[in-house]
Write a protein that holds these residues in place. Structure first.
Motif, PDB file in Angstrom:
ATOM      1  N   ALA A 119       0.833  -1.205   0.000  1.00 46.81           N
ATOM      2  CA  ALA A 119       0.000   0.000   0.000  1.00 46.81           C
ATOM      3  C   ALA A 119       0.866   1.253   0.000  1.00 46.81           C
ATOM      4  CB  ALA A 119      -0.929  -0.011   1.205  1.00 46.81           C
ATOM      5  N   LEU A 120       1.905   1.250   0.829  1.00 40.97           N
ATOM      6  CA  LEU A 120       2.785   2.414   0.903  1.00 40.97           C
ATOM      7  C   LEU A 120       3.603   2.579  -0.367  1.00 40.97           C
ATOM      8  CD1 LEU A 120       3.952   2.015   4.604  1.00 40.97           C
ATOM      9  CD2 LEU A 120       2.492   3.825   3.686  1.00 40.97           C
ATOM     10  N   TYR A 121       4.008   1.458  -0.945  1.00 42.06           N
ATOM     11  CA  TYR A 121       4.779   1.558  -2.189  1.00 42.06           C
ATOM     12  C   TYR A 121       3.910   2.070  -3.330  1.00 42.06           C
ATOM     13  CZ  TYR A 121       8.255   0.585  -5.743  1.00 42.06           C
ATOM     14  OH  TYR A 121       9.165   0.730  -6.760  1.00 42.06           O
ATOM     15  N   SER A 122       2.612   1.758  -3.303  1.00 40.85           N
ATOM     16  CA  SER A 122       1.689   2.332  -4.284  1.00 40.85           C
ATOM     17  C   SER A 122       1.646   3.852  -4.147  1.00 40.85           C
ATOM     18  CB  SER A 122       0.279   1.758  -4.094  1.00 40.85           C
ATOM     19  OG  SER A 122       0.249   0.381  -4.406  1.00 40.85           O
TER      20      SER A 122
ATOM     21  N   LEU B 131      11.629   9.539  -0.163  1.00 39.33           N
ATOM     22  CA  LEU B 131      11.090   8.182  -0.101  1.00 39.33           C
ATOM     23  C   LEU B 131      12.091   7.129  -0.584  1.00 39.33           C
ATOM     24  CD1 LEU B 131       7.566   8.991  -1.590  1.00 39.33           C
ATOM     25  CD2 LEU B 131       8.254   8.944   0.810  1.00 39.33           C
ATOM     26  N   GLN B 132      13.341   7.486  -0.623  1.00 40.86           N
ATOM     27  CA  GLN B 132      14.355   6.589  -1.171  1.00 40.86           C
ATOM     28  C   GLN B 132      14.445   5.264  -0.417  1.00 40.86           C
ATOM     29  OE1 GLN B 132      18.266   8.331  -1.294  1.00 40.86           O
ATOM     30  NE2 GLN B 132      18.974   6.964  -2.899  1.00 40.86           N
ATOM     31  N   SER B 133      14.180   5.293   0.887  1.00 40.19           N
ATOM     32  CA  SER B 133      14.294   4.071   1.696  1.00 40.19           C
ATOM     33  C   SER B 133      13.094   3.139   1.539  1.00 40.19           C
ATOM     34  CB  SER B 133      14.457   4.443   3.178  1.00 40.19           C
ATOM     35  OG  SER B 133      13.275   5.062   3.673  1.00 40.19           O
TER      36      SER B 133
ATOM     37  N   VAL C 211      10.324  -6.840   3.255  1.00 40.58           N
ATOM     38  CA  VAL C 211       9.017  -7.329   3.673  1.00 40.58           C
ATOM     39  C   VAL C 211       8.363  -6.390   4.670  1.00 40.58           C
ATOM     40  CG1 VAL C 211       7.845  -9.183   4.923  1.00 40.58           C
ATOM     41  CG2 VAL C 211       9.568  -9.737   3.207  1.00 40.58           C
ATOM     42  N   ASN C 212       9.176  -5.820   5.561  1.00 36.74           N
ATOM     43  CA  ASN C 212       8.636  -5.020   6.663  1.00 36.74           C
ATOM     44  C   ASN C 212       8.852  -3.526   6.411  1.00 36.74           C
ATOM     45  OD1 ASN C 212       7.836  -3.941   9.070  1.00 36.74           O
ATOM     46  ND2 ASN C 212       9.033  -5.317  10.352  1.00 36.74           N
ATOM     47  N   PRO C 213       7.798  -2.751   6.159  1.00 32.85           N
ATOM     48  CA  PRO C 213       7.963  -1.312   5.911  1.00 32.85           C
ATOM     49  C   PRO C 213       8.342  -0.523   7.154  1.00 32.85           C
ATOM     50  CG  PRO C 213       5.639  -1.852   6.021  1.00 32.85           C
ATOM     51  CD  PRO C 213       6.376  -3.157   6.081  1.00 32.85           C
ATOM     52  N   CYS C 214       8.385  -1.163   8.317  1.00 32.45           N
ATOM     53  CA  CYS C 214       8.736  -0.469   9.554  1.00 32.45           C
ATOM     54  C   CYS C 214      10.181   0.012   9.550  1.00 32.45           C
ATOM     55  CB  CYS C 214       8.487  -1.377  10.760  1.00 32.45           C
ATOM     56  SG  CYS C 214       6.761  -1.884  10.929  1.00 32.45           S
TER      57      CYS C 214
END
Length: 219
Positions: free
Chosen positions: A34-37, A49-51, A57-60
């Motif tokens: 969802a965040l990558y969208s 948003l480079q990171s 797997v874990n966006p945290c």
């Protein structure tokens, strides 16, 4: 016999590990996806948003993302980040999100109806962008919402009556838009200062019960 027992034990270990890791991957992929969208829909000249690596797997572990102890995303902090582009409906998949901070950017497009699925949301800060379209009535489902700041955009249409049912709502600012109709005074709106509605050329108030022009002169 010993080799057979060892082989069986290894297989059981693999099964146990799989049972406990697969759900975490599913959670991570869902929220990370969802965040990558969102990242793909935004222009990011400063590489804020480079990171946000879709291979993780874990966006945290990403910058500007906060998670709880269960590794569920609770904050997205991208205010004043020189971003442009538009919001995406996939944001509605962040079930534990409490703070969506995207203020002071140049985000365009509309507010996704799917944001109404964010039942844990406390703060929705989209002010000082270039967002257009209506305020979705679906935001009335945000029963935990305290702060709704949509000022300084290009929003049109009415202030949804559904928002008056959010008892937790303390701050509403929709000033400097193109809203029309009348200002609600029921529920939490009873204590919202009138200057939080100013500079909307076709917005009148306070709301009068049964005022027909509320529905007929506003689109």
């Amino acid at each position: 016999m010993a080799r057979l027992s060892l082989s069986l034990s290894l297989r059981l270990c693999v099964i146990v590990v799989s049972v406990f890791t697969v759900p975490l991957k599913v959670i991570g992929n869902s929220e990370g996806g969802a965040l990558y969208s969102l990242r793909r829909s935004l222009l990011d000249p400063d590489n804020v948003l480079q990171s946000w690596d879709p291979n993780l797997v874990n966006p945290c572990t990403w910058f500007h993302i906060t998670c709880n102890q269960a590794n569920r995303v609770t904050r997205v902090d991208l205010g004043n980040s020189n971003l442009s582009g538009h919001l995406v409906p996939e944001l509605g998949k962040l079930e534990h999100l409490q703070y969506l901070e995207l203020y002071k950017n140049n985000i365009q497009g509309t507010i996704p109806v799917e944001l109404g699925n964010l039942k844990s949301l406390i703060s929705l800060d989209l002010y000082n962008n270039n967002i257009s379209g209506i305020i979705p009535p679906a935001l009335g489902k945000l029963e935990s919402l305290v702060f709704l700041r949509l000022n300084d955009n290009q929003l049109t249409g009415k202030i949804p009556r559904e928002l008056t049912g959010i008892s937790s709502l303390k701050v509403v600012d929709v000033s400097n838009n193109n809203l029309c109709g009348t200002i609600p005074t029921t529920g939490p709106f009873e204590h919202i200062p009138l200057n939080n509605f100013e500079n909307n050329p076709r917005l009148e108030g306070p709301e009068l019960q049964g005022l027909a022009s509320y529905d007929t002169n506003c689109s």
